[in-house]
Write a protein that holds these residues in place. Structure first.
Motif, PDB file in Angstrom:
ATOM      1  N   GLY A 187     -49.660  46.090   9.442  1.00 25.47           N
ATOM      2  CA  GLY A 187     -49.838  46.558   8.067  1.00 25.47           C
ATOM      3  C   GLY A 187     -50.719  45.601   7.269  1.00 25.47           C
ATOM      4  O   GLY A 187     -50.876  44.431   7.644  1.00 25.47           O
ATOM      5  N   PHE A 200     -49.125  42.312   6.303  1.00 25.15           N
ATOM      6  CA  PHE A 200     -48.342  41.629   7.326  1.00 25.15           C
ATOM      7  C   PHE A 200     -48.443  40.102   7.205  1.00 25.15           C
ATOM      8  O   PHE A 200     -47.437  39.397   7.138  1.00 25.15           O
ATOM      9  CB  PHE A 200     -48.780  42.081   8.727  1.00 25.15           C
ATOM     10  CG  PHE A 200     -48.044  41.384   9.835  1.00 25.15           C
ATOM     11  CD1 PHE A 200     -46.766  41.776  10.201  1.00 25.15           C
ATOM     12  CD2 PHE A 200     -48.615  40.313  10.512  1.00 25.15           C
ATOM     13  CE1 PHE A 200     -46.069  41.114  11.211  1.00 25.15           C
ATOM     14  CE2 PHE A 200     -47.925  39.646  11.518  1.00 25.15           C
ATOM     15  CZ  PHE A 200     -46.655  40.059  11.870  1.00 25.15           C
ATOM     16  N   SER A 201     -49.673  39.604   7.140  1.00 27.51           N
ATOM     17  CA  SER A 201     -49.835  38.136   7.118  1.00 27.51           C
ATOM     18  C   SER A 201     -49.259  37.548   5.822  1.00 27.51           C
ATOM     19  O   SER A 201     -48.706  36.456   5.818  1.00 27.51           O
ATOM     20  CB  SER A 201     -51.294  37.748   7.289  1.00 27.51           C
ATOM     21  OG  SER A 201     -52.051  38.233   6.224  1.00 27.51           O
ATOM     22  N   LYS A 202     -49.366  38.320   4.723  1.00 29.36           N
ATOM     23  CA  LYS A 202     -48.802  37.844   3.445  1.00 29.36           C
ATOM     24  C   LYS A 202     -47.283  37.708   3.554  1.00 29.36           C
ATOM     25  O   LYS A 202     -46.693  36.763   3.046  1.00 29.36           O
ATOM     26  CB  LYS A 202     -49.124  38.824   2.304  1.00 29.36           C
ATOM     27  CG  LYS A 202     -50.604  39.031   2.078  1.00 29.36           C
ATOM     28  CD  LYS A 202     -51.235  37.892   1.306  1.00 29.36           C
ATOM     29  CE  LYS A 202     -52.749  37.999   1.304  1.00 29.36           C
ATOM     30  NZ  LYS A 202     -53.426  36.720   1.580  1.00 29.36           N
ATOM     31  N   ARG A 203     -46.671  38.714   4.236  1.00 32.33           N
ATOM     32  CA  ARG A 203     -45.212  38.670   4.389  1.00 32.33           C
ATOM     33  C   ARG A 203     -44.787  37.478   5.244  1.00 32.33           C
ATOM     34  O   ARG A 203     -43.826  36.780   4.938  1.00 32.33           O
ATOM     35  CB  ARG A 203     -44.701  39.978   5.007  1.00 32.33           C
ATOM     36  CG  ARG A 203     -44.493  41.063   3.963  1.00 32.33           C
ATOM     37  CD  ARG A 203     -43.738  42.234   4.545  1.00 32.33           C
ATOM     38  NE  ARG A 203     -44.575  42.957   5.491  1.00 32.33           N
ATOM     39  CZ  ARG A 203     -44.185  43.354   6.680  1.00 32.33           C
ATOM     40  NH1 ARG A 203     -42.967  43.088   7.106  1.00 32.33           N
ATOM     41  NH2 ARG A 203     -44.994  44.031   7.467  1.00 32.33           N
ATOM     42  N   VAL A 204     -45.543  37.257   6.325  1.00 32.48           N
ATOM     43  CA  VAL A 204     -45.206  36.115   7.190  1.00 32.48           C
ATOM     44  C   VAL A 204     -45.309  34.821   6.390  1.00 32.48           C
ATOM     45  O   VAL A 204     -44.408  33.974   6.425  1.00 32.48           O
ATOM     46  CB  VAL A 204     -46.156  36.060   8.417  1.00 32.48           C
ATOM     47  CG1 VAL A 204     -45.922  34.784   9.219  1.00 32.48           C
ATOM     48  CG2 VAL A 204     -45.959  37.275   9.312  1.00 32.48           C
ATOM     49  N   MET A 205     -46.399  34.682   5.623  1.00 31.94           N
ATOM     50  CA  MET A 205     -46.611  33.443   4.871  1.00 31.94           C
ATOM     51  C   MET A 205     -45.544  33.278   3.779  1.00 31.94           C
ATOM     52  O   MET A 205     -45.100  32.167   3.507  1.00 31.94           O
ATOM     53  CB  MET A 205     -48.020  33.410   4.267  1.00 31.94           C
ATOM     54  CG  MET A 205     -49.127  33.266   5.292  1.00 31.94           C
ATOM     55  SD  MET A 205     -48.914  31.875   6.425  1.00 31.94           S
ATOM     56  CE  MET A 205     -49.182  30.485   5.345  1.00 31.94           C
ATOM     57  N   ARG A 226     -42.450  34.340   3.892  1.00 31.80           N
ATOM     58  CA  ARG A 226     -41.199  33.885   4.537  1.00 31.80           C
ATOM     59  C   ARG A 226     -41.289  32.421   4.926  1.00 31.80           C
ATOM     60  O   ARG A 226     -40.330  31.676   4.816  1.00 31.80           O
ATOM     61  CB  ARG A 226     -40.922  34.730   5.785  1.00 31.80           C
ATOM     62  CG  ARG A 226     -40.023  35.895   5.463  1.00 31.80           C
ATOM     63  CD  ARG A 226     -39.449  36.523   6.689  1.00 31.80           C
ATOM     64  NE  ARG A 226     -38.453  35.697   7.360  1.00 31.80           N
ATOM     65  CZ  ARG A 226     -37.855  36.058   8.489  1.00 31.80           C
ATOM     66  NH1 ARG A 226     -38.157  37.209   9.051  1.00 31.80           N
ATOM     67  NH2 ARG A 226     -36.962  35.270   9.056  1.00 31.80           N
ATOM     68  N   LEU A 227     -42.457  32.056   5.378  1.00 30.90           N
ATOM     69  CA  LEU A 227     -42.660  30.672   5.802  1.00 30.90           C
ATOM     70  C   LEU A 227     -42.549  29.712   4.631  1.00 30.90           C
ATOM     71  O   LEU A 227     -41.902  28.667   4.732  1.00 30.90           O
ATOM     72  CB  LEU A 227     -44.066  30.599   6.400  1.00 30.90           C
ATOM     73  CG  LEU A 227     -44.175  29.826   7.677  1.00 30.90           C
ATOM     74  CD1 LEU A 227     -44.860  30.671   8.708  1.00 30.90           C
ATOM     75  CD2 LEU A 227     -44.972  28.613   7.405  1.00 30.90           C
ATOM     76  N   ARG A 228     -43.182  30.101   3.509  1.00 31.59           N
ATOM     77  CA  ARG A 228     -43.111  29.239   2.314  1.00 31.59           C
ATOM     78  C   ARG A 228     -41.670  29.118   1.856  1.00 31.59           C
ATOM     79  O   ARG A 228     -41.208  28.039   1.501  1.00 31.59           O
ATOM     80  CB  ARG A 228     -43.957  29.826   1.189  1.00 31.59           C
ATOM     81  CG  ARG A 228     -45.433  29.533   1.390  1.00 31.59           C
ATOM     82  CD  ARG A 228     -46.258  30.030   0.205  1.00 31.59           C
ATOM     83  NE  ARG A 228     -47.604  30.331   0.668  1.00 31.59           N
ATOM     84  CZ  ARG A 228     -48.105  31.536   0.830  1.00 31.59           C
ATOM     85  NH1 ARG A 228     -47.384  32.604   0.541  1.00 31.59           N
ATOM     86  NH2 ARG A 228     -49.333  31.703   1.273  1.00 31.59           N
ATOM     87  N   GLU A 230     -39.051  29.269   3.603  1.00 29.24           N
ATOM     88  CA  GLU A 230     -38.322  28.395   4.519  1.00 29.24           C
ATOM     89  C   GLU A 230     -38.641  26.925   4.238  1.00 29.24           C
ATOM     90  O   GLU A 230     -37.771  26.081   4.249  1.00 29.24           O
ATOM     91  CB  GLU A 230     -38.724  28.746   5.946  1.00 29.24           C
ATOM     92  CG  GLU A 230     -37.657  28.393   6.929  1.00 29.24           C
ATOM     93  CD  GLU A 230     -37.904  29.004   8.292  1.00 29.24           C
ATOM     94  OE1 GLU A 230     -38.477  28.316   9.124  1.00 29.24           O
ATOM     95  OE2 GLU A 230     -37.530  30.182   8.491  1.00 29.24           O
ATOM     96  N   VAL A 231     -39.909  26.667   3.973  1.00 29.32           N
ATOM     97  CA  VAL A 231     -40.325  25.284   3.759  1.00 29.32           C
ATOM     98  C   VAL A 231     -39.794  24.750   2.432  1.00 29.32           C
ATOM     99  O   VAL A 231     -39.497  23.563   2.305  1.00 29.32           O
ATOM    100  CB  VAL A 231     -41.869  25.188   3.829  1.00 29.32           C
ATOM    101  CG1 VAL A 231     -42.355  23.850   3.347  1.00 29.32           C
ATOM    102  CG2 VAL A 231     -42.318  25.410   5.258  1.00 29.32           C
ATOM    103  N   ARG A 235     -35.201  23.031  11.536  1.00 27.34           N
ATOM    104  CA  ARG A 235     -36.204  22.096  12.020  1.00 27.34           C
ATOM    105  C   ARG A 235     -37.596  22.542  11.578  1.00 27.34           C
ATOM    106  O   ARG A 235     -37.910  23.719  11.529  1.00 27.34           O
ATOM    107  CB  ARG A 235     -36.134  22.053  13.548  1.00 27.34           C
ATOM    108  CG  ARG A 235     -36.788  20.842  14.125  1.00 27.34           C
ATOM    109  CD  ARG A 235     -36.554  20.815  15.598  1.00 27.34           C
ATOM    110  NE  ARG A 235     -36.912  22.094  16.201  1.00 27.34           N
ATOM    111  CZ  ARG A 235     -36.429  22.507  17.351  1.00 27.34           C
ATOM    112  NH1 ARG A 235     -35.561  21.798  17.982  1.00 27.34           N
ATOM    113  NH2 ARG A 235     -36.820  23.655  17.856  1.00 27.34           N
ATOM    114  N   PRO A 267     -42.031  21.779  11.729  1.00 25.13           N
ATOM    115  CA  PRO A 267     -43.018  21.064  12.532  1.00 25.13           C
ATOM    116  C   PRO A 267     -43.397  19.745  11.882  1.00 25.13           C
ATOM    117  O   PRO A 267     -43.300  19.615  10.682  1.00 25.13           O
ATOM    118  CB  PRO A 267     -44.212  22.003  12.560  1.00 25.13           C
ATOM    119  CG  PRO A 267     -44.073  22.858  11.397  1.00 25.13           C
ATOM    120  CD  PRO A 267     -42.610  22.959  11.095  1.00 25.13           C
TER     121      PRO A 267
END
Lengths: 181, 104
Positions: free
Chosen positions: B21, B24-29, B31-33, B35-36, B102, B104
Motif C-alpha cells: 500500500g 506501507f513504509s510510513k506505517r513501518v517507520m 511503529r519503529l519510531r 518503539e524507539v 532490545r 540495534p
C-alpha cells in the motif's frame, strides 16, 4: 564498494533511525510478495512484512557482512512469517478448494478448471503444506529456483533442501492427483 | 517431468505482483519510531535476584524439609516446587521483556 544497504545499515547503527526508511523502500515489495506466498491475502501479507521489518531493525547488529543483506533479510523474514503462522490456526482450510481438483489424472484437472484457478489452487496447497516443506517450496521459487541462495536463506544444506523439495512435490502430487510415487 | 510437475512449476514460477500500500513504509517507520521512543528499560536486577533467591531457598527447603505433617496442606516439597516454578517464571518474564526491548 558499499551498497545502499550497507550505507543505510551503518547510518541506522550510528543512530540515524530515519535511514531505515531507505531499506524499507528498497525491500518492501519483495517482502510483501514473499509474505503473500505464505498467506494468500494482501492485508495479512503487509502485516507480516511489517513485523519482518521491525524484527530486522531490532536484529540489525546481527547481520554479518559475509552474507548479502538481501539473503540475511529474507532469512529474518522467513523466520518471522514461520513463527507468526505457527500461532494462527492451521491453514488446512486452504486445501478445501483443492477437493474439487482431486482426481486420478492431470488431464482431468485440465478439463475441469481453468488455468488461473488451477494455478491458484496449487499456490494455496503449497501455503498449506507443513512448514518443513512449505518454506523450501516458497523460498525456492521466490528466489528463481536458486538452490544455493534458498539453502542460505533457510539455513539448510543443499542436500537437505533438495530432499525437502522432492518430498513437498510428492505430497502435492498426492493431494492433486491421488498418485504416489 | 510429469504433467503435474509442469503444472506445479508454471504455477509457482509465475511472478505475482503484489504492491505494498502507498503508506506501507510510513506505517513501518511510525511503529519503529514509537518503539524507539519508549523509555529505556532498566536491567530488571531486583526481579532476577528475587527469582534466583526464591529458587535457591525453595530447592534447599525441598531437599531438607520434613515429610508432610498435614496431608490436606501442601507439604514443604510441593510448596518448594510451586515457589521454584514461580521464581523461574519471574526470571523468564524479565528475560523476555529485555529481549523484546532490545535495539540495534
Amino acid at each position: 564498494m558499499l551498497s545502499a544497504d550497507d550505507d543505510d545499515v551503518a547510518a541506522v547503527l550510528g543512530g540515524d533511525l530515519e535511514r531505515f526508511e531507505g531499506i524499507v523502500h528498497r525491500w518492501q515489495r519483495p517482502l510483501v510478495n514473499l509474505a503473500y506466498r505464505y498467506v494468500r491475502d494482501h492485508a495479512r501479507a503487509e502485516d507480516l512484512a511489517q513485523e519482518a521489518f521491525l524484527k530486522c531493525f531490532r536484529s540489525l547488529r546481527q547481520w554479518r557482512r559475509e552474507a548479502q543483506f538481501s539473503t540475511w533479510l529474507f532469512s529474518v523474514a522467513v523466520s518471522v512469517y514461520r513463527s507468526r503462522l505457527r500461532r494462527l490456526e492451521p491453514v488446512l482450510a486452504l486445501l478445501d478448494d483443492n477437493e474439487a481438483t482431486k482426481d486420478s489424472s492431470a488431464e482431468t484437472i485440465d478439463d475441469r478448471i481453468d488455468e488461473g484457478r488451477r494455478a491458484e489452487s496449487i499456490r494455496r496447497a503449497v501455503a498449506a503444506l507443513p512448514p518443513l516443506y512449505r518454506d523450501p517450496m516458497i523460498v525456492f521459487y521466490f528466489q528463481d529456483e536458486d538452490l544455493a541462495t534458498t539453502a542460505k536463506v533457510l539455513g539448510l544444506r543443499e542436500g537437505t533442501l533438495k530432499a525437502r523439495l522432492h518430498r513437498a512435490r510428492e505430497i502435492l502430487r498426492a493431494v492433486f492427483t491421488g498418485e504416489t510415487k | 517431468m510429469t504433467s503435474f510437475d509442469r503444472l506445479l512449476d508454471d504455477a509457482l514460477k509465475a511472478r505475482e505482483s503484489i504492491e505494498p500500500g502507498a503508506y506501507f513504509s510510513k506505517r513501518v517507520m511510525a511503529r519503529l519510531r514509537g518503539e524507539v521512543e519508549l523509555p529505556p528499560i532498566a536491567f530488571p536486577f531486583w526481579r532476577i535476584a528475587a527469582g534466583l533467591a526464591s529458587l535457591a531457598i525453595c530447592i534447599i527447603a525441598g531437599l531438607t524439609g520434613d515429610s508432610n505433617p498435614a496431608p490436606f496442606l501442601p507439604g514443604p516439597r510441593a510448596f518448594a516446587l510451586i515457589a521454584a516454578a514461580g521464581g523461574s517464571l519471574v526470571i523468564a518474564v524479565a528475560t523476555i521483556e529485555l529481549r523484546q526491548r532490545r535495539r540495534p
